[in-house]
Write a protein that holds these residues in place. Structure first.
Motif, PDB file in Angstrom:
ATOM      1  N   THR A 151       3.511  26.301  30.996  1.00 19.60           N
ATOM      2  CA  THR A 151       2.221  26.640  30.410  1.00 19.60           C
ATOM      3  C   THR A 151       1.206  25.512  30.591  1.00 19.60           C
ATOM      4  OG1 THR A 151       1.078  27.275  28.375  1.00 19.60           O
ATOM      5  CG2 THR A 151       2.945  25.781  28.147  1.00 19.60           C
ATOM      6  N   ALA A 152      -0.046  25.881  30.670  1.00 18.46           N
ATOM      7  CA  ALA A 152      -1.120  24.886  30.736  1.00 18.46           C
ATOM      8  C   ALA A 152      -1.529  24.415  29.345  1.00 18.46           C
ATOM      9  CB  ALA A 152      -2.332  25.480  31.457  1.00 18.46           C
ATOM     10  N   ARG A 153      -0.936  25.015  28.298  1.00 19.50           N
ATOM     11  CA  ARG A 153      -1.290  24.652  26.917  1.00 19.50           C
ATOM     12  C   ARG A 153      -0.019  24.402  26.093  1.00 19.50           C
ATOM     13  NH1 ARG A 153      -4.694  28.676  28.653  1.00 19.50           N
ATOM     14  NH2 ARG A 153      -6.940  28.192  28.568  1.00 19.50           N
ATOM     15  N   PRO A 154       0.762  23.379  26.454  1.00 17.09           N
ATOM     16  CA  PRO A 154       2.019  23.126  25.729  1.00 17.09           C
ATOM     17  C   PRO A 154       1.822  22.765  24.267  1.00 17.09           C
ATOM     18  CG  PRO A 154       1.502  21.305  27.206  1.00 17.09           C
ATOM     19  CD  PRO A 154       0.550  22.412  27.534  1.00 17.09           C
ATOM     20  N   GLY A 155       0.629  22.288  23.899  1.00 18.91           N
ATOM     21  CA  GLY A 155       0.378  21.956  22.502  1.00 18.91           C
ATOM     22  C   GLY A 155       0.423  23.144  21.580  1.00 18.91           C
ATOM     23  N   GLN A 156       0.343  24.356  22.151  1.00 18.50           N
ATOM     24  CA  GLN A 156       0.407  25.567  21.339  1.00 18.50           C
ATOM     25  C   GLN A 156       1.839  26.092  21.193  1.00 18.50           C
ATOM     26  OE1 GLN A 156      -2.423  28.574  22.621  1.00 18.50           O
ATOM     27  NE2 GLN A 156      -3.961  27.024  23.116  1.00 18.50           N
ATOM     28  N   GLN A 157       2.798  25.424  21.819  1.00 18.48           N
ATOM     29  CA  GLN A 157       4.197  25.827  21.700  1.00 18.48           C
ATOM     30  C   GLN A 157       4.794  25.100  20.500  1.00 18.48           C
ATOM     31  OE1 GLN A 157       5.386  24.768  25.752  1.00 18.48           O
ATOM     32  NE2 GLN A 157       5.794  26.910  26.174  1.00 18.48           N
ATOM     33  N   CYS A 158       5.125  25.839  19.467  1.00 21.28           N
ATOM     34  CA  CYS A 158       5.602  25.235  18.218  1.00 21.28           C
ATOM     35  C   CYS A 158       7.051  25.634  17.953  1.00 21.28           C
ATOM     36  CB  CYS A 158       4.728  25.676  17.051  1.00 21.28           C
ATOM     37  SG  CYS A 158       2.995  25.189  17.245  1.00 21.28           S
ATOM     38  N   LEU A 159       7.835  24.670  17.453  1.00 18.07           N
ATOM     39  CA  LEU A 159       9.230  24.929  17.136  1.00 18.07           C
ATOM     40  C   LEU A 159       9.354  25.844  15.929  1.00 18.07           C
ATOM     41  CD1 LEU A 159      10.816  21.376  17.522  1.00 18.07           C
ATOM     42  CD2 LEU A 159      10.834  23.249  19.176  1.00 18.07           C
ATOM     43  N   THR A 160      10.472  26.558  15.872  1.00 18.72           N
ATOM     44  CA  THR A 160      10.815  27.363  14.703  1.00 18.72           C
ATOM     45  C   THR A 160      12.100  26.800  14.097  1.00 18.72           C
ATOM     46  OG1 THR A 160      12.208  28.905  15.953  1.00 18.72           O
ATOM     47  CG2 THR A 160       9.848  29.391  15.853  1.00 18.72           C
ATOM     48  N   LEU A 161      12.487  27.346  12.963  1.00 19.74           N
ATOM     49  CA  LEU A 161      13.729  26.915  12.316  1.00 19.74           C
ATOM     50  C   LEU A 161      14.961  27.221  13.154  1.00 19.74           C
ATOM     51  CD1 LEU A 161      13.006  27.943   8.609  1.00 19.74           C
ATOM     52  CD2 LEU A 161      13.021  25.637   9.578  1.00 19.74           C
ATOM     53  N   ASP A 162      14.816  28.068  14.166  1.00 15.26           N
ATOM     54  CA  ASP A 162      15.961  28.424  15.004  1.00 15.26           C
ATOM     55  C   ASP A 162      16.575  27.198  15.670  1.00 15.26           C
ATOM     56  OD1 ASP A 162      15.746  31.566  15.138  1.00 15.26           O
ATOM     57  OD2 ASP A 162      13.723  30.782  15.391  1.00 15.26           O
ATOM     58  N   VAL A 163      15.764  26.195  15.960  1.00 13.37           N
ATOM     59  CA  VAL A 163      16.261  25.000  16.647  1.00 13.37           C
ATOM     60  C   VAL A 163      17.169  24.192  15.729  1.00 13.37           C
ATOM     61  CG1 VAL A 163      15.592  22.864  17.815  1.00 13.37           C
ATOM     62  CG2 VAL A 163      14.214  24.935  18.109  1.00 13.37           C
ATOM     63  N   VAL A 164      16.755  23.979  14.484  1.00 13.73           N
ATOM     64  CA  VAL A 164      17.521  23.140  13.565  1.00 13.73           C
ATOM     65  C   VAL A 164      18.617  23.933  12.863  1.00 13.73           C
ATOM     66  CG1 VAL A 164      17.389  21.701  11.490  1.00 13.73           C
ATOM     67  CG2 VAL A 164      15.596  21.562  13.229  1.00 13.73           C
ATOM     68  N   THR A 165      18.275  25.087  12.303  1.00  9.07           N
ATOM     69  CA  THR A 165      19.242  25.807  11.467  1.00  9.07           C
ATOM     70  C   THR A 165      20.226  26.645  12.271  1.00  9.07           C
ATOM     71  OG1 THR A 165      17.752  27.696  11.179  1.00  9.07           O
ATOM     72  CG2 THR A 165      17.583  25.896   9.584  1.00  9.07           C
ATOM     73  N   ARG A 166      19.852  27.063  13.478  1.00 15.20           N
ATOM     74  CA  ARG A 166      20.774  27.875  14.288  1.00 15.20           C
ATOM     75  C   ARG A 166      21.219  27.166  15.561  1.00 15.20           C
ATOM     76  NH1 ARG A 166      20.105  32.703  16.256  1.00 15.20           N
ATOM     77  NH2 ARG A 166      17.910  32.485  16.858  1.00 15.20           N
ATOM     78  N   GLY A 167      20.732  25.963  15.785  1.00 11.83           N
ATOM     79  CA  GLY A 167      21.217  25.170  16.912  1.00 11.83           C
ATOM     80  C   GLY A 167      20.831  25.685  18.276  1.00 11.83           C
ATOM     81  N   VAL A 168      19.738  26.428  18.366  1.00 15.81           N
ATOM     82  CA  VAL A 168      19.313  26.934  19.678  1.00 15.81           C
ATOM     83  C   VAL A 168      18.824  25.764  20.536  1.00 15.81           C
ATOM     84  CG1 VAL A 168      17.670  28.427  20.891  1.00 15.81           C
ATOM     85  CG2 VAL A 168      18.719  29.199  18.750  1.00 15.81           C
ATOM     86  N   GLN A 169      19.364  25.664  21.737  1.00 17.82           N
ATOM     87  CA  GLN A 169      18.976  24.603  22.665  1.00 17.82           C
ATOM     88  C   GLN A 169      17.752  25.039  23.473  1.00 17.82           C
ATOM     89  OE1 GLN A 169      22.279  22.974  25.082  1.00 17.82           O
ATOM     90  NE2 GLN A 169      23.585  24.370  23.930  1.00 17.82           N
ATOM     91  N   ILE A 170      16.843  24.110  23.701  1.00 16.49           N
ATOM     92  CA  ILE A 170      15.689  24.350  24.568  1.00 16.49           C
ATOM     93  C   ILE A 170      15.889  23.548  25.846  1.00 16.49           C
ATOM     94  CG2 ILE A 170      13.182  24.179  24.803  1.00 16.49           C
ATOM     95  CD1 ILE A 170      13.079  24.163  21.706  1.00 16.49           C
ATOM     96  N   ILE A 171      15.867  24.243  26.975  1.00 15.84           N
ATOM     97  CA  ILE A 171      16.135  23.598  28.260  1.00 15.84           C
ATOM     98  C   ILE A 171      14.944  23.835  29.178  1.00 15.84           C
ATOM     99  CG2 ILE A 171      17.691  23.499  30.252  1.00 15.84           C
ATOM    100  CD1 ILE A 171      19.855  24.740  28.412  1.00 15.84           C
ATOM    101  N   GLY A 172      14.443  22.781  29.764  1.00 17.66           N
ATOM    102  CA  GLY A 172      13.339  22.897  30.704  1.00 17.66           C
ATOM    103  C   GLY A 172      13.828  22.937  32.136  1.00 17.66           C
TER     104      GLY A 172
END
Length: 335
Positions: A244-265
């Protein structure tokens, strides 16, 4: 000699400009273009010219800007030190949209097009490499349930790759019916005609209430990031293949911490320039694999071509795509 080159002279302005072609050096080849493929996501971001401050887009795109990186043509001249290519051979290059290209024969982003690969299928090799990078980064397991958000060029290619890798479910999510139909023809087991923020219940129903093992966000739209996270199962993965050209608008959700979802680039710059003991999959090797799949009929891209333009029609092509690219997939310039 002059070459017709497509240039973005300023934001949202495309032009066909004649420019001088330099003489080739002893280790270079001169290639006459046959076909080049528009990378619709990347090139429209460049064409639009609106980027968040501090992004690589802002650093990369300077006007006048020469777009394109998927070209196929014929070698017309070769320097005396060239051994990889010969005059008359068809080659695939990561070159701009232009009539004539002077290419360093040792550049690791170019290769011969093998027999059995159609000339207008070959320029897909660049997009096919990018899709492969994402699929490799996801580290799939046999039987994965996969959700793909975005049925554009990369989404169609990822669909075919994960089918080859043995995915149990391939769920395509998009709002363009024609794109969804093509995804079904190429291996999607389920298609959802909706946006990602409305797809969670359907994805969980299709995965026995667990969520997808791997979710691909290939939209390049910052607002798709949050709902895509919610589609993954506990300890699942979200693969970002749409830049995306606007990465500042990509915000984390609780899924990352509470459900352990990995984000891979995943990005086109990640493969090594030369193979090594730990990483053999260079751009060249991935391109060869893609061509192998085309030769064997295990993948196909010919039916993904929706538009063809002459270079002189570049202003119309980019203007139309900027207004609405929902009906466009493979857009080719015939040189």
């Amino acid at each position: 000699m002059k070459s017709k080159n497509i240039v973005f002279t300023e934001p949202r302005v495309a032009a066909l400009i004649e420019q001088d072609v330099p003489e080739i050096g002893p280790s270079q080849i001169l290639v006459r273009a046959e076909h080049s493929l528009i990378s619709t996501g990347t090139e429209l971001i460049c064409f639009n010219g609106e980027f968040e401050a501090g992004t690589h887009w802002e650093q990369w795109v300077k006007f006048p800007f020469k777009p394109g990186y998927c070209m196929v043509g014929i070698v017309e001249e070769a320097g005396p030190e060239v051994s990889r290519f010969a005059v008359g051979e068809r080659v695939a290059l990561r070159a701009n949209h232009k009539e004539w290209t002077v290419w360093d024969a040792e550049n690791n982003r170019g290769l011969k097009v093998p027999e059995g690969v159609a000339p207008d299928d070959a320029p897909w090799f660049g997009m096919a490499c990018i899709a492969q990078i994402g699929v490799r980064r996801a580290q799939h397991q046999l039987g994965d349930a996969v959700a793909i958000v975005g049925a554009g060029l990369l989404g169609q290619l990822v669909t075919q790759y994960v089918r080859l890798m043995g995915a149990r479910e391939i769920i395509m999510i998009d709002t363009a019916p024609a794109r969804l139909e093509l995804a079904k023809q190429h291996g999607a087991t389920q298609v959802l005609d909706m946006t990602a923020d409305k797809a969670r219940d359907a994805v969980y129903d299709l995965t026995d209430g667990k969520g997808a093992d791997v979710v691909y966000d290939i939209t390049g739209h910052p607002l798709a990031f949050q709902p895509a996270l919610r589609l993954a199962r506990r300890f699942g993965k979200l693969l970002l293949l749409g830049d995306t050209a606007r990465p500042g608008q990509q915000c984390l959700t609780l899924d990352v911490v509470t459900r352990g979802v990995q984000i891979i680039g995943a990005h086109d710059s990640m493969p090594p320039a030369t193979p090594n003991a730990q990483e053999m999959w260079t751009h060249i090797e991935m391109s060869h694999l893609f061509f192998n799949y085309l030769q064997r009929g295990q993948m196909r891209v010919s039916d993904l071509v929706t538009h063809r333009f002459k270079p002189e029609q570049a202003p119309q092509a980019y203007g139309d795509l900027l207004k609405d690219r929902s009906t466009a997939l493979g857009v080719i310039f015939d040189w």
